[in-house]
Write a protein that holds these residues in place. Structure first.
Motif, PDB file in Angstrom:
ATOM      1  N   GLY A  36      -0.646  13.683 -15.842  1.00 39.56           N
ATOM      2  CA  GLY A  36      -0.856  12.649 -14.830  1.00 39.56           C
ATOM      3  C   GLY A  36      -2.230  12.015 -14.932  1.00 39.56           C
ATOM      4  N   LYS A  39      -2.295   9.705 -17.948  1.00 39.30           N
ATOM      5  CA  LYS A  39      -1.514   8.508 -17.670  1.00 39.30           C
ATOM      6  C   LYS A  39      -2.303   7.546 -16.780  1.00 39.30           C
ATOM      7  CE  LYS A  39       2.867   7.010 -15.713  1.00 39.30           C
ATOM      8  NZ  LYS A  39       4.085   7.423 -15.009  1.00 39.30           N
ATOM      9  N   SER A  40      -2.966   8.077 -15.761  1.00 37.04           N
ATOM     10  CA  SER A  40      -3.735   7.211 -14.869  1.00 37.04           C
ATOM     11  C   SER A  40      -4.948   6.616 -15.582  1.00 37.04           C
ATOM     12  CB  SER A  40      -4.184   7.980 -13.628  1.00 37.04           C
ATOM     13  OG  SER A  40      -5.087   9.011 -13.963  1.00 37.04           O
ATOM     14  N   GLU A  43      -3.565   3.683 -17.544  1.00 34.99           N
ATOM     15  CA  GLU A  43      -3.249   2.580 -16.644  1.00 34.99           C
ATOM     16  C   GLU A  43      -4.521   1.886 -16.174  1.00 34.99           C
ATOM     17  OE1 GLU A  43      -0.885   4.216 -13.540  1.00 34.99           O
ATOM     18  OE2 GLU A  43       0.891   4.413 -14.803  1.00 34.99           O
ATOM     19  N   GLY A  44      -5.576   2.658 -15.963  1.00 35.86           N
ATOM     20  CA  GLY A  44      -6.851   2.079 -15.545  1.00 35.86           C
ATOM     21  C   GLY A  44      -7.435   1.172 -16.620  1.00 35.86           C
TER      22      GLY A  44
END
Length: 70
Positions: A36, A39-40, A43-44
């Motif tokens: 997680g 993944k974040s 995305e950032g």
């Protein structure tokens, strides 16, 4: 740095304290948290690239100095 024998002893102690099922759940939760987080982070980075499209051109307008003194 502990040797292989010391690592085995530490592993046995941890296994006795937490149990096999609980240790498996902790490992799965930790793996999910790492996935997680990665993944974040991706995305950032994508959000930062998308922000460049939102740039608006602006023009600076200077006022007359006579108007400012009034």
């Amino acid at each position: 740095m502990p040797g292989p024998f010391e690592l085995i002893i530490i592993l046995v102690i941890v296994l006795l304290l937490f149990g096999g099922k609980r240790l498996k759940n902790i490992g799965g939760d930790l793996g999910g948290a790492i996935k997680g987080f990665k993944k974040s982070m991706k995305e950032g980075e994508n959000d930062k690239l998308d922000d460049k499209e939102d740039i608006i051109e602006a023009k600076v307008v200077e006022e007359d100095k006579d108007k400012e003194k009034k």
